[in-house]
Enzyme design. Structure first.
Site, short mmCIF file in Angstrom:
data_model
loop_
_atom_site.label_atom_id
_atom_site.label_comp_id
_atom_site.label_asym_id
_atom_site.label_seq_id
_atom_site.Cartn_x
_atom_site.Cartn_y
_atom_site.Cartn_z
N ASP A 113 0.85 -1.18 0.00
CA ASP A 113 0.00 0.00 0.00
C ASP A 113 0.89 1.24 0.00
O ASP A 113 1.91 1.31 0.67
CB ASP A 113 -0.92 0.00 1.23
CG ASP A 113 -2.07 0.99 1.09
OD1 ASP A 113 -3.22 0.55 0.96
OD2 ASP A 113 -1.80 2.22 1.11
N ASN A 149 -13.10 -2.77 2.47
CA ASN A 149 -14.05 -1.67 2.49
C ASN A 149 -14.97 -1.84 1.28
O ASN A 149 -14.50 -1.92 0.14
CB ASN A 149 -13.31 -0.33 2.43
CG ASN A 149 -12.51 -0.07 3.68
OD1 ASN A 149 -12.96 -0.36 4.78
ND2 ASN A 149 -11.32 0.48 3.52
N GLY A 185 -15.46 3.99 3.40
CA GLY A 185 -14.08 4.36 3.10
C GLY A 185 -13.47 3.75 1.86
O GLY A 185 -12.28 3.96 1.60
N GLN A 186 -14.25 2.97 1.07
CA GLN A 186 -13.65 2.46 -0.16
C GLN A 186 -13.35 3.62 -1.10
O GLN A 186 -14.21 4.48 -1.35
CB GLN A 186 -14.59 1.46 -0.86
CG GLN A 186 -13.92 0.79 -2.07
CD GLN A 186 -14.78 -0.30 -2.72
OE1 GLN A 186 -15.94 -0.53 -2.32
NE2 GLN A 186 -14.22 -0.95 -3.73
N SER A 187 -12.12 3.66 -1.58
CA SER A 187 -11.71 4.75 -2.47
C SER A 187 -11.24 4.26 -3.83
O SER A 187 -11.17 5.04 -4.78
CB SER A 187 -10.60 5.59 -1.82
OG SER A 187 -9.47 4.79 -1.54
N HIS A 194 -10.21 -5.22 -3.23
CA HIS A 194 -8.88 -5.48 -2.68
C HIS A 194 -9.00 -5.83 -1.21
O HIS A 194 -9.79 -5.24 -0.48
CB HIS A 194 -7.95 -4.27 -2.86
CG HIS A 194 -8.56 -2.96 -2.44
ND1 HIS A 194 -9.46 -2.29 -3.22
CD2 HIS A 194 -8.42 -2.23 -1.31
CE1 HIS A 194 -9.85 -1.19 -2.60
NE2 HIS A 194 -9.23 -1.12 -1.44
N HIS A 208 -7.07 -5.52 2.19
CA HIS A 208 -5.95 -4.96 2.94
C HIS A 208 -5.45 -6.08 3.85
O HIS A 208 -6.23 -6.60 4.66
CB HIS A 208 -6.39 -3.81 3.82
CG HIS A 208 -6.91 -2.60 3.10
ND1 HIS A 208 -6.15 -1.47 2.90
CD2 HIS A 208 -8.11 -2.34 2.54
CE1 HIS A 208 -6.86 -0.56 2.27
NE2 HIS A 208 -8.07 -1.06 2.03
P1 5GP Z 1 -9.69 1.65 0.08
O1 5GP Z 1 -9.76 3.03 0.66
O2 5GP Z 1 -10.36 1.61 -1.28
O3 5GP Z 1 -10.15 0.55 0.98
O4 5GP Z 1 -8.15 1.34 -0.13
C1 5GP Z 1 -7.41 1.88 -1.19
C2 5GP Z 1 -5.96 1.80 -0.79
O5 5GP Z 1 -5.19 2.02 -1.96
C3 5GP Z 1 -5.53 2.86 0.22
O6 5GP Z 1 -5.03 2.22 1.40
C4 5GP Z 1 -4.47 3.66 -0.50
O7 5GP Z 1 -3.38 4.01 0.33
C5 5GP Z 1 -4.03 2.71 -1.60
N1 5GP Z 1 -3.58 3.37 -2.83
C6 5GP Z 1 -4.18 4.41 -3.46
N2 5GP Z 1 -3.50 4.71 -4.58
C7 5GP Z 1 -2.46 3.85 -4.65
C8 5GP Z 1 -1.40 3.67 -5.59
O8 5GP Z 1 -1.29 4.35 -6.61
N3 5GP Z 1 -0.51 2.68 -5.33
C9 5GP Z 1 -0.58 1.88 -4.21
N4 5GP Z 1 0.35 0.95 -4.06
N5 5GP Z 1 -1.59 2.02 -3.31
C10 5GP Z 1 -2.51 2.99 -3.53
#
Ligand code: 5GP
Ligand code: ZN
Length: 111
Positions: A30, A84, A90-92, A97, A99
């Site tokens: 991450d 998420n 909080g899914q972005s 995926h 974590h």
């Molecule tokens: P979410 O918020 O969707 O559960 O998790 C997305 C994760 O992707 C976050 O923990 C964020 O730090 C990670 N992330 C976002 N952009 C990038 C990227 O370009 N490369 C990597 N390796 N991780 C990323």
């Protein structure tokens, strides 16, 4: 899928520190780690979130096997997995995926 960050990482079009790959998944560090080990495990195929992935049990099984494969290779016996599902929690990035977090203590219930 076009315009998907994690599809681009799977394809090698955007760099990431990949730590594990198999036929089902790619795992990479991450960018903003929340623990000494913070790896994202993603299926090679695009699914939006866990609910979407669950429509395809074969793909879901391969994905879980891939999480196991990464953990085994990394020698992890104790690790937390977080999914998420939805922007509201909080899914972005909308390519499912896991974590995988390890290397420190974790509270329960999670925040
Ligand atoms: P979410 O918020 O969707 O559960 O998790 C997305 C994760 O992707 C976050 O923990 C964020 O730090 C990670 N992330 C976002 N952009 C990038 C990227 O370009 N490369 C990597 N390796 N991780 C990323
Ligand atoms: Zn994708």
């Amino acid at each position: 899928m076009a315009d998907c960050l994690f599809c681009a990482i799977v394809a090698g079009d955007i760099p990431a520190t990949k730590v594990y790959e198999d036929e089902h998944v790619v795992a990479f560090n991450d960018l903003n780690p929340q623990a000494p080990t913070h790896v994202l495990v993603v299926p090679r195929e695009h699914f939006v979130d866990l609910a979407d992935l669950g429509r395809d049990p074969a793909a879901a099984g391969g994905f879980v096997a891939g999480i196991r494969g990464f953990a085994a290779q990394a020698g992890l016996t104790d690790f937390r997995t977080v999914f998420n599902t939805g922007a509201g929690v909080g899914q972005s990035v909308f390519h499912v995926h896991a974590h995988v977090l390890a290397g420190r203590s974790f509270d329960w219930p999670p925040g």
